[in-house]
Design a protein around this motif. Sequence first.
Motif, PDB file in Angstrom:
ATOM      1  N   VAL A  28       0.754  20.077  -9.560  1.00 44.80           N
ATOM      2  CA  VAL A  28       1.589  21.196  -8.801  1.00 44.80           C
ATOM      3  C   VAL A  28       2.416  20.714  -7.842  1.00 44.80           C
ATOM      4  CG1 VAL A  28      -0.525  22.766  -8.868  1.00 44.80           C
ATOM      5  CG2 VAL A  28      -0.712  21.125  -7.112  1.00 44.80           C
ATOM      6  N   ARG A  29       2.400  19.229  -7.493  1.00 48.18           N
ATOM      7  CA  ARG A  29       3.434  18.602  -6.461  1.00 48.18           C
ATOM      8  C   ARG A  29       4.568  18.316  -7.138  1.00 48.18           C
ATOM      9  NH1 ARG A  29       2.299  17.767  -0.910  1.00 48.18           N
ATOM     10  NH2 ARG A  29       4.178  19.306  -0.934  1.00 48.18           N
ATOM     11  N   ASP A  30       4.567  18.389  -8.669  1.00 47.17           N
ATOM     12  CA  ASP A  30       5.809  17.895  -9.321  1.00 47.17           C
ATOM     13  C   ASP A  30       6.991  18.092  -8.619  1.00 47.17           C
ATOM     14  OD1 ASP A  30       7.972  17.478 -11.418  1.00 47.17           O
ATOM     15  OD2 ASP A  30       6.591  18.102 -12.781  1.00 47.17           O
ATOM     16  N   THR A  31       7.833  17.080  -8.455  1.00 46.04           N
ATOM     17  CA  THR A  31       9.139  16.972  -7.556  1.00 46.04           C
ATOM     18  C   THR A  31      10.201  17.666  -8.348  1.00 46.04           C
ATOM     19  OG1 THR A  31       9.901  15.005  -8.619  1.00 46.04           O
ATOM     20  CG2 THR A  31       8.470  14.753  -6.742  1.00 46.04           C
ATOM     21  N   GLY A  32      10.098  17.889  -9.588  1.00 39.88           N
ATOM     22  CA  GLY A  32      11.191  18.575 -10.378  1.00 39.88           C
ATOM     23  C   GLY A  32      12.393  18.006 -10.594  1.00 39.88           C
ATOM     24  N   LEU A  33      12.325  16.725 -10.076  1.00 37.58           N
ATOM     25  CA  LEU A  33      13.595  15.741 -10.296  1.00 37.58           C
ATOM     26  C   LEU A  33      13.651  14.963 -11.586  1.00 37.58           C
ATOM     27  CD1 LEU A  33      13.599  13.885  -6.571  1.00 37.58           C
ATOM     28  CD2 LEU A  33      14.195  16.424  -7.471  1.00 37.58           C
ATOM     29  N   ASP A  34      15.025  14.770 -11.998  1.00 38.65           N
ATOM     30  CA  ASP A  34      15.241  14.412 -13.397  1.00 38.65           C
ATOM     31  C   ASP A  34      15.101  12.801 -13.457  1.00 38.65           C
ATOM     32  OD1 ASP A  34      16.476  13.745 -15.930  1.00 38.65           O
ATOM     33  OD2 ASP A  34      17.556  15.395 -15.607  1.00 38.65           O
ATOM     34  N   LEU A  35      14.343  12.317 -14.065  1.00 40.06           N
ATOM     35  CA  LEU A  35      13.996  10.803 -14.269  1.00 40.06           C
ATOM     36  C   LEU A  35      15.249  10.180 -15.049  1.00 40.06           C
ATOM     37  CD1 LEU A  35      10.193  10.350 -14.932  1.00 40.06           C
ATOM     38  CD2 LEU A  35      11.437   9.535 -13.091  1.00 40.06           C
ATOM     39  N   ASN A  36      16.024  10.879 -16.060  1.00 39.08           N
ATOM     40  CA  ASN A  36      17.066  10.494 -16.706  1.00 39.08           C
ATOM     41  C   ASN A  36      18.263  10.278 -15.774  1.00 39.08           C
ATOM     42  OD1 ASN A  36      16.006  10.313 -19.164  1.00 39.08           O
ATOM     43  ND2 ASN A  36      15.828  12.666 -19.432  1.00 39.08           N
TER      44      ASN A  36
ATOM     45  N   THR B 225       0.794  -1.172   0.101  1.00 39.89           N
ATOM     46  CA  THR B 225       0.164   0.279   0.031  1.00 39.89           C
ATOM     47  C   THR B 225       0.782   1.266   0.156  1.00 39.89           C
ATOM     48  OG1 THR B 225      -0.116   0.141   2.575  1.00 39.89           O
ATOM     49  CG2 THR B 225      -1.870  -1.430   1.258  1.00 39.89           C
ATOM     50  N   GLY B 226       2.047   1.217  -0.088  1.00 39.25           N
ATOM     51  CA  GLY B 226       2.919   2.312   0.376  1.00 39.25           C
ATOM     52  C   GLY B 226       2.955   3.418  -0.808  1.00 39.25           C
ATOM     53  N   ASP B 227       2.877   2.966  -2.204  1.00 37.65           N
ATOM     54  CA  ASP B 227       2.450   3.937  -3.037  1.00 37.65           C
ATOM     55  C   ASP B 227       1.395   4.785  -3.018  1.00 37.65           C
ATOM     56  OD1 ASP B 227       4.849   3.330  -5.269  1.00 37.65           O
ATOM     57  OD2 ASP B 227       4.034   1.420  -4.670  1.00 37.65           O
ATOM     58  N   MET B 228       0.335   3.936  -2.739  1.00 42.23           N
ATOM     59  CA  MET B 228      -0.932   4.794  -2.319  1.00 42.23           C
ATOM     60  C   MET B 228      -1.007   5.702  -1.487  1.00 42.23           C
ATOM     61  SD  MET B 228      -3.589   1.612  -3.450  1.00 42.23           S
ATOM     62  CE  MET B 228      -2.874   0.435  -2.605  1.00 42.23           C
ATOM     63  N   THR B 229      -0.225   5.130  -0.410  1.00 41.08           N
ATOM     64  CA  THR B 229      -0.199   5.920   0.913  1.00 41.08           C
ATOM     65  C   THR B 229       0.538   7.213   0.590  1.00 41.08           C
ATOM     66  OG1 THR B 229      -0.282   4.130   2.466  1.00 41.08           O
ATOM     67  CG2 THR B 229       0.737   6.060   3.013  1.00 41.08           C
TER      68      THR B 229
ATOM     69  N   THR C  90      11.299   5.615  -6.108  1.00 36.24           N
ATOM     70  CA  THR C  90      11.468   6.981  -6.441  1.00 36.24           C
ATOM     71  C   THR C  90      10.731   7.434  -7.525  1.00 36.24           C
ATOM     72  OG1 THR C  90      13.475   7.131  -4.913  1.00 36.24           O
ATOM     73  CG2 THR C  90      13.033   8.990  -6.218  1.00 36.24           C
ATOM     74  N   GLU C  91      11.339   6.710  -8.672  1.00 29.65           N
ATOM     75  CA  GLU C  91      11.164   6.857  -9.916  1.00 29.65           C
ATOM     76  C   GLU C  91       9.408   6.996 -10.363  1.00 29.65           C
ATOM     77  OE1 GLU C  91      14.736   4.189 -10.623  1.00 29.65           O
ATOM     78  OE2 GLU C  91      13.219   4.519  -9.198  1.00 29.65           O
ATOM     79  N   SER C  92       8.713   5.969  -9.596  1.00 28.83           N
ATOM     80  CA  SER C  92       7.307   5.827 -10.086  1.00 28.83           C
ATOM     81  C   SER C  92       6.593   7.050  -9.358  1.00 28.83           C
ATOM     82  CB  SER C  92       7.023   4.490  -9.332  1.00 28.83           C
ATOM     83  OG  SER C  92       7.527   3.334  -9.542  1.00 28.83           O
ATOM     84  N   LEU C  93       7.295   7.465  -8.309  1.00 24.56           N
ATOM     85  CA  LEU C  93       6.454   8.619  -7.653  1.00 24.56           C
ATOM     86  C   LEU C  93       6.617   9.747  -8.387  1.00 24.56           C
ATOM     87  CD1 LEU C  93       4.336   9.204  -5.257  1.00 24.56           C
ATOM     88  CD2 LEU C  93       6.487  10.096  -3.896  1.00 24.56           C
ATOM     89  N   VAL C  94       8.048  10.031  -8.693  1.00 23.49           N
ATOM     90  CA  VAL C  94       8.226  11.341  -9.254  1.00 23.49           C
ATOM     91  C   VAL C  94       7.342  11.331 -10.766  1.00 23.49           C
ATOM     92  CG1 VAL C  94      10.141  12.342 -10.674  1.00 23.49           C
ATOM     93  CG2 VAL C  94      10.555  11.468  -8.268  1.00 23.49           C
ATOM     94  N   ALA C  95       7.373  10.352 -11.425  1.00 27.59           N
ATOM     95  CA  ALA C  95       6.439  10.173 -12.670  1.00 27.59           C
ATOM     96  C   ALA C  95       4.976  10.211 -12.361  1.00 27.59           C
ATOM     97  CB  ALA C  95       6.660   8.894 -13.505  1.00 27.59           C
TER      98      ALA C  95
ATOM     99  N   ALA D 106       0.443  13.045  -0.530  1.00 33.20           N
ATOM    100  CA  ALA D 106       0.705  14.235  -1.219  1.00 33.20           C
ATOM    101  C   ALA D 106      -0.357  15.123  -1.539  1.00 33.20           C
ATOM    102  CB  ALA D 106       1.254  13.679  -2.801  1.00 33.20           C
ATOM    103  N   TYR D 107      -1.762  14.493  -1.577  1.00 33.70           N
ATOM    104  CA  TYR D 107      -2.825  15.131  -1.714  1.00 33.70           C
ATOM    105  C   TYR D 107      -3.046  16.074  -0.464  1.00 33.70           C
ATOM    106  CZ  TYR D 107      -4.636  13.641  -6.351  1.00 33.70           C
ATOM    107  OH  TYR D 107      -4.898  13.591  -7.603  1.00 33.70           O
ATOM    108  N   ALA D 108      -2.689  15.373   0.749  1.00 32.40           N
ATOM    109  CA  ALA D 108      -3.189  16.046   1.903  1.00 32.40           C
ATOM    110  C   ALA D 108      -1.880  17.148   2.271  1.00 32.40           C
ATOM    111  CB  ALA D 108      -3.088  15.026   3.099  1.00 32.40           C
ATOM    112  N   GLY D 109      -0.855  17.251   1.613  1.00 28.40           N
ATOM    113  CA  GLY D 109      -0.097  18.519   1.916  1.00 28.40           C
ATOM    114  C   GLY D 109       1.204  17.978   2.527  1.00 28.40           C
ATOM    115  N   VAL D 110       1.642  16.745   2.735  1.00 29.93           N
ATOM    116  CA  VAL D 110       2.820  16.145   3.071  1.00 29.93           C
ATOM    117  C   VAL D 110       4.028  16.915   2.462  1.00 29.93           C
ATOM    118  CG1 VAL D 110       3.489  14.214   1.738  1.00 29.93           C
ATOM    119  CG2 VAL D 110       4.151  14.463   4.056  1.00 29.93           C
ATOM    120  N   ASP D 111       5.105  17.350   3.318  1.00 30.11           N
ATOM    121  CA  ASP D 111       6.101  18.098   2.730  1.00 30.11           C
ATOM    122  C   ASP D 111       7.172  17.329   1.979  1.00 30.11           C
ATOM    123  OD1 ASP D 111       5.544  20.973   3.631  1.00 30.11           O
ATOM    124  OD2 ASP D 111       5.208  19.763   5.183  1.00 30.11           O
ATOM    125  N   ILE D 112       7.402  16.253   2.625  1.00 27.82           N
ATOM    126  CA  ILE D 112       8.759  15.357   2.215  1.00 27.82           C
ATOM    127  C   ILE D 112       8.285  13.654   2.402  1.00 27.82           C
ATOM    128  CG2 ILE D 112      11.235  14.854   2.262  1.00 27.82           C
ATOM    129  CD1 ILE D 112      11.033  17.490   4.467  1.00 27.82           C
TER     130      ILE D 112
END
Length: 493
Positions: A258-266, A215-219, A247-252, A224-230
């Motif tokens: 609006v919560r785009d991490t800005g991290l580079d998947l490449n 359940t971790g990805d869904m959690t 990491t890659e799955s959540l970043v994608a 993220a919807y609720a406003g967690v920072d990190i």
Amino acid sequence: MEFLSNKPLLITDTILRDAHQSQAATRMTIEDMMPALEVLDSIGYYSLECWGGATFDSCMRFLNEDPWERLRKLKRGLPNTKLQMLFRGQNILGYKHYADDVVDAFCRKSIENGIDIIRIFDALNDVRNLEQAIKSTKKYGGQVEATLSYTISPIHNEAYFVKLAKELEQMGADTICVKDMANLLLPMDAYSLIKALKESVSVPIHLHTHNTTGTGDMTYLMAAYAGVDIVDTALSPLANGTAQPATESLVATLGGTVRDTGLDLNKMSEAAVHFRKIAQRLKEAGSLDPKVLNVDTNTLLYQVPGGMLSNLISQLKQAGKEDKYYDVLAEIPRVRQDFGYPPLVTPSSQIVGTQAVMNIIMGERYKVFPKESKAMLKGEYGSLPGKVNEEVRAKAGIAPEDVITCRPADLLSPELDKYREEFKDIAKSDEDVLSLALFPQVAPKFLDRRDHPEKYEEAAASAAAPAAPAKVADPNAVHELNVQVAPNVLANL
């Protein structure tokens, strides 16, 4: 559903610590890490968790590495990224309470050698056990991430954790971490809890979970919807199962929101190429058992962290009691209730698990009490969250007047000078003194090998053949507690 925050979600990657602790018994070496440091440093993480937890002991016990030198190398290789560690409050990285001067010295040396953020937790959520570490971390310029050890029980509800978070903020927390070590925090509950915390405290909220129950990805998405920072994630080669979501799955997933991490998947993909090779080596060495990647919903039923489950199987096999596995699983919640509902995290998970096994294999509940069980019931680890079964406590030989009600560390005299004197002949630095203080059985052997390598080179040269890789019974097991209860039974749950 709308996001309750429009800030980019920040990411702490655990590839250098919890990912391989959870999946591969903390066997990744500094040599495994070094080739990837430059690309990791360029990704733009909030932090990299790379030290503390079981890494300190494993460096000396299994990898012939100085944990302090590992930290210094990581700092040199990651100049642009904050380094984070896990710290067990008054237990530091060990399994007993240390005096305040030892806690202070360890915080100072951790920060001097390269740590920026110290995540400080207590297995019982006894904030008194966090006081000194919080004070010392701030004194030496570190960032305090004070922690809620998340669990579920009749007394552990949302109001409990909100109240605890407010206390930690008042104590000086720069960030508050929700540490969901057993992946019990379900997605909708995560939304509600994170929303309540964001409404109640002003410091950032950092969420840590695993993917043991699937359940971790869904959690993380609901948080993220609720406003967690990190949030804590792990690069994909050592992600999921008993480790963190990838990491890659959540970043994608958050890309373009609006919560785009800005991290580079490449760049992450480049780092993942390296760590896939390391993961393969760990599998071939027997350190990474593929079973840790499986979803195990027993955690949701029994609230037992995934690492405990496989260890129970292994140890019951040794005792010839495999048929008692489900009896032990059912006994763990009962022991936990009798002990006042401690969260199941190191060291309380080992203590409760060991007691449950002894109750079952002895055929009588509480016929045997390991010394760690007695210590917990007496209050040596701190105040237990709920009401203790007084009949059980009496059976352990503890009278009501013997129960410790003060902060346990208040009963300890300063210890640092004593350790300096005790180890003056083998310690070459303050860091060595601290290593010896925390692991007096392991550190002397390591330091002798480090300082007198010629003795070991000669022994290795005369060896007939290399030993076969040791089979790891439980890649998520903690090796240091050594609860000695009976021959071949749960020596290290």
